[in-house]
Design a protein around this motif. Structure first.
Motif, PDB file in Angstrom:
ATOM      1  N   VAL A  10      12.159  55.238  28.487  1.00 18.97           N
ATOM      2  CA  VAL A  10      11.579  54.632  29.684  1.00 18.97           C
ATOM      3  C   VAL A  10      11.730  55.589  30.852  1.00 18.97           C
ATOM      4  O   VAL A  10      12.599  56.443  30.857  1.00 18.97           O
ATOM      5  CB  VAL A  10      12.260  53.286  30.019  1.00 18.97           C
ATOM      6  CG1 VAL A  10      12.057  52.295  28.898  1.00 18.97           C
ATOM      7  CG2 VAL A  10      13.752  53.474  30.292  1.00 18.97           C
ATOM      8  N   LYS A  14       8.488  52.178  33.508  1.00 17.49           N
ATOM      9  CA  LYS A  14       7.431  52.195  32.486  1.00 17.49           C
ATOM     10  C   LYS A  14       7.971  52.694  31.154  1.00 17.49           C
ATOM     11  O   LYS A  14       8.780  53.610  31.103  1.00 17.49           O
ATOM     12  CB  LYS A  14       6.295  53.121  32.940  1.00 17.49           C
ATOM     13  CG  LYS A  14       4.994  52.372  33.231  1.00 17.49           C
ATOM     14  CD  LYS A  14       3.846  53.331  33.451  1.00 17.49           C
ATOM     15  CE  LYS A  14       3.050  53.531  32.174  1.00 17.49           C
ATOM     16  NZ  LYS A  14       2.070  54.605  32.278  1.00 17.49           N
ATOM     17  N   ILE A  15       7.474  52.074  30.082  1.00 15.22           N
ATOM     18  CA  ILE A  15       7.813  52.568  28.748  1.00 15.22           C
ATOM     19  C   ILE A  15       6.873  53.707  28.405  1.00 15.22           C
ATOM     20  O   ILE A  15       5.672  53.625  28.687  1.00 15.22           O
ATOM     21  CB  ILE A  15       7.665  51.430  27.711  1.00 15.22           C
ATOM     22  CG1 ILE A  15       8.753  50.374  27.958  1.00 15.22           C
ATOM     23  CG2 ILE A  15       7.753  51.970  26.291  1.00 15.22           C
ATOM     24  CD1 ILE A  15       8.679  49.185  27.043  1.00 15.22           C
ATOM     25  N   ILE A  41      16.545  49.845  23.629  1.00 14.69           N
ATOM     26  CA  ILE A  41      16.359  50.429  24.962  1.00 14.69           C
ATOM     27  C   ILE A  41      17.733  50.705  25.554  1.00 14.69           C
ATOM     28  O   ILE A  41      18.592  49.806  25.608  1.00 14.69           O
ATOM     29  CB  ILE A  41      15.590  49.470  25.907  1.00 14.69           C
ATOM     30  CG1 ILE A  41      14.312  48.968  25.238  1.00 14.69           C
ATOM     31  CG2 ILE A  41      15.249  50.170  27.210  1.00 14.69           C
ATOM     32  CD1 ILE A  41      13.692  47.782  25.945  1.00 14.69           C
ATOM     33  N   GLN A  48      14.955  44.718  31.639  1.00 14.57           N
ATOM     34  CA  GLN A  48      13.673  44.514  32.320  1.00 14.57           C
ATOM     35  C   GLN A  48      12.485  45.015  31.490  1.00 14.57           C
ATOM     36  O   GLN A  48      11.360  44.593  31.696  1.00 14.57           O
ATOM     37  CB  GLN A  48      13.670  45.205  33.688  1.00 14.57           C
ATOM     38  CG  GLN A  48      13.493  46.726  33.581  1.00 14.57           C
ATOM     39  CD  GLN A  48      13.322  47.396  34.937  1.00 14.57           C
ATOM     40  OE1 GLN A  48      14.209  47.375  35.770  1.00 14.57           O
ATOM     41  NE2 GLN A  48      12.163  47.999  35.154  1.00 14.57           N
ATOM     42  N   TYR A  49      12.749  45.895  30.549  1.00 16.87           N
ATOM     43  CA  TYR A  49      11.653  46.465  29.764  1.00 16.87           C
ATOM     44  C   TYR A  49      11.290  45.623  28.531  1.00 16.87           C
ATOM     45  O   TYR A  49      10.234  45.800  27.953  1.00 16.87           O
ATOM     46  CB  TYR A  49      11.997  47.878  29.292  1.00 16.87           C
ATOM     47  CG  TYR A  49      12.165  48.869  30.418  1.00 16.87           C
ATOM     48  CD1 TYR A  49      11.051  49.479  30.985  1.00 16.87           C
ATOM     49  CD2 TYR A  49      13.427  49.172  30.913  1.00 16.87           C
ATOM     50  CE1 TYR A  49      11.196  50.390  32.025  1.00 16.87           C
ATOM     51  CE2 TYR A  49      13.579  50.088  31.949  1.00 16.87           C
ATOM     52  CZ  TYR A  49      12.462  50.693  32.502  1.00 16.87           C
ATOM     53  OH  TYR A  49      12.607  51.581  33.513  1.00 16.87           O
ATOM     54  N   GLN A  52       7.980  44.018  28.020  1.00 12.92           N
ATOM     55  CA  GLN A  52       6.798  44.860  27.764  1.00 12.92           C
ATOM     56  C   GLN A  52       6.610  45.132  26.263  1.00 12.92           C
ATOM     57  O   GLN A  52       5.783  45.946  25.876  1.00 12.92           O
ATOM     58  CB  GLN A  52       6.940  46.208  28.491  1.00 12.92           C
ATOM     59  CG  GLN A  52       6.979  46.101  30.005  1.00 12.92           C
ATOM     60  CD  GLN A  52       7.175  47.474  30.668  1.00 12.92           C
ATOM     61  OE1 GLN A  52       6.644  48.479  30.227  1.00 12.92           O
ATOM     62  NE2 GLN A  52       7.956  47.505  31.728  1.00 12.92           N
TER      63      GLN A  52
END
Lengths: 325, 256
Positions: A10, A14-15, A41, A48-49, A52
């Motif tokens: 990340v 954004k990933i 992650i 937070q990712y 997604q």
């Protein structure tokens, strides 16, 4: 049930697309073989990712969070990876090939006592491990390789696989990792980033790259104008990063970044093998060079033989018309 | 300051490559010092010239590879160690790192440097594997080095920029070829290199029984890369061909 675990890189909320490409492939392989596909992650704000990651057929997302993971530094990342691998015992631990993963792949393999296959362009999971293809010799030829083991580490070049769309609701599990401060002997002092806000080259859909033919500020301005118009990342050949005209982070090639955009425009680049090694995964290559025998034309889908100072202005003007600018 | 630099002899990747029955035909006359390792040697020489100390190169390879040790000695390295394996022994990064770890287990040093990857395999694993075996800190992909108070300040090319990392001794650093232009050996250097000491060892003498070593990754064969074919080449009036290409990208390639 065995797990194929993909490490998700990340940056700035954004990933990275390259991680999602690897994840997509792992899910396909897992579904084919009856395994689970999971993601990992490791970041200051890892959780937070996880939202997604709803369209990649995942059963589980592991997160490791904490201030130690604000910036990449190999000791804490290795510690987190080892902890998660010891717990999950994945059949495959997969990474996108980035400077971050290159930094830890060998150490992780040695730490876990398992084999690693770096920088693959294709892979499949087998009964005994992993097999696939790797570009070698400055990406001039392909080596067919295999690794044997209950657990294998791999990394995959960007642009090797398409993204899938397979909605799922993965369970999120947070893994606590204690990063002993004393063990982190090397210290990150500072990160120097090149001027301002720019497109991440290795993730960009369009890349405009400048080579030796771009001789002065006028040439650089033309490059910038073309890049702005196409919302492209700007790259450079080794000649221009060494001369100081472009930041070293922007070097494309075997030594620098490997790019895999939809459109790659090589301006004043002759096409030395070290440079070409970093661009062959591009979908469409355009080359602008005044030397009709320049090797870049051997791999370009569209070759414009001409002086870039005479070609770029009408090229930009016409693109503006097409784009309605 | 004691610097060890791990070096490798590799085929010259700029030479034409030939594949026959899945095997790579290597031209034995075009074997060279891995370019990334050459940068590591150069950097170690620059730092020891500035701060005092010694550079020793360590190479694992067949007998022929001793010429590559001589090359590093001609550049200015003080001594060399050749860990001899046969041409037939196909070892992977993991085994390289194991042999090197056995070698370094009883050595004293400040830093071990090596290239960030070998030009033939482009794997880039050995450096960090070695550091992990030796349980010492490491930094990869260095593009600049400086020495001060028993630590190196390493400028590392990362994903989003250049990271300045402080690496205490003892440590391992892997070098990019962007950091310097390796010196061409002078005639004097070449003459002197012939008198420099080169120790030859076998893995066996380091306590590694090669016949018992399990190699977990294998090369099954080589194949040509499905090459990109040249597409349309436009020559003539710059204004016309530039505008035409813009339209081809829009209408034919569909990438705008």
């Amino acid at each position: 049930m065995s797990t194929l675990l993909t490490y998700i890189s990340v940056n700035n909320g954004k990933i990275k697309r390259s991680s999602l490409e690897v994840l997509s492939r792992c899910t396909q392989e897992a579904n084919k073989l009856g395994f689970k596909s999971a993601a990992l992650i490791i970041d200051e704000n890892a959780t937070q990712y996880s939202s997604q990651l709803g369209s990649y057929g995942l059963t589980k997302v592991y997160t490791v969070e904490g201030p130690s993971f604000k910036n990449h530094l190999n000791t804490p990342v290795l510690k987190a990876l080892s902890a998660v691998m010891n717990r999950v015992k994945p059949k495959v631990m997969a990474f996108a090939s980035t400077e971050g993963s290159k930094d830890i792949l060998g150490a992780l393999a040695a730490n876990q006592g398992i084999p690693a296959l770096p920088d693959m362009s294709e892979f499949e999971v087998t009964d005994t491990g992993v097999k696939g293809k790797r570009p070698v010799m400055a990406a001039k030829i392909i080596s067919n390789v295999e690794a044997e083991g209950d657990s294998v580490i791999i990394s995959v070049r960007s642009g090797s696989y398409d993204l899938i769309n397979l909605p799922s609701e993965p369970e999120v599990e947070s893994v606590e990792v204690d990063v002993g401060e004393d063990e982190t002997k090397s210290i990150l002092k500072e990160i120097i980033t090149a001027s301002g806000d720019r497109v991440d080259l290795s993730e960009a859909d369009v890349v405009v790259a400048a080579g030796r033919g771009v001789k002065d500020e006028e040439g650089q301005n033309l490059i910038s104008e073309l890049a702005r118009l196409l919302n492209a990342g700007i790259g450079a050949s080794r000649a221009l990063t060494e001369s100081g005209a472009y930041d070293p982070s922007l070097q494309i090639g075997q030594t620098g970044k490997v790019v895999s955009p939809q459109l790659y425009i090589a301006v004043g680049i002759s096409g030395a093998i070290q440079h070409v090694a970093g661009i062959t995964n591009s979908k469409v290559i355009v080359a602008i060079n005044k030397d009709p025998d320049a090797p870049i034309f051997d791999i370009a889908d569209y070759g414009i033989v001409g002086d870039l100072y005479k070609v770029l202005p009408p090229f930009i003007e016409e693109l503006k018309k097409i784009k309605g600018e | 300051m004691k610097f060890y630099v791990c070096i490798k002899q590799v085929p010259d990747v700029s030479a034409p490559l030939q594949i026959k029955d899945g095997q790579l035909i290597q031209d034995n006359d075009r074997m060279i010092l891995n370019a990334y390792d050459a940068s590591a040697v150069e950097e170690a020489l620059v730092l020891t010239e500035k701060h005092g100390g010694e550079v020793e190169v360590v190479l694992i390879g067949p007998e022929k590879a001793s010429e590559t040790i001589r090359k590093a000695l001609a550049m200015g390295a003080h001594r060399g160690t050749h860990i001899l394996i046969t041409e037939k022994q196909k070892i992977d990064s993991a085994v390289y790192a194991r042999i090197l770890a056995s070698y370094f287990s009883d050595k004293e040093y400040d830093f071990i440097a090596c290239g960030k990857q070998a030009q033939d395999t482009d794997s880039g694993l050995t450096g960090s594997m070695l550091a992990e075996h030796l349980k010492i800190p490491y930094v990869t992909n260095a593009v600049g080095l400086d020495y001060e108070n028993h630590h190196l300040t390493v400028k590392r090319q990362g994903d989003i920029g250049q990271e300045m990392i402080e690496l205490p001794a003892p440590g391992v650093v892997t070098c990019s070829n962007d950091m310097n232009e390796p010196r061409i050996p002078s005639l004097k250097g070449i003459m002197q290199s012939k008198r420099k000491e080169v120790n030859t060892l076998t893995p066996d003498e380091l306590g590694m029984k090669m016949e018992d070593v399990e190699i977990k990754t294998r090369i099954l064969g080589f194949e040509e890369k499905p090459g990109r074919k040249p597409g349309k080449k436009l020559e003539g009036d710059p204004d016309k061909i530039a505008r035409k290409t813009a339209h081809l990208l829009d209408e034919e390639a569909g990438v705008l």
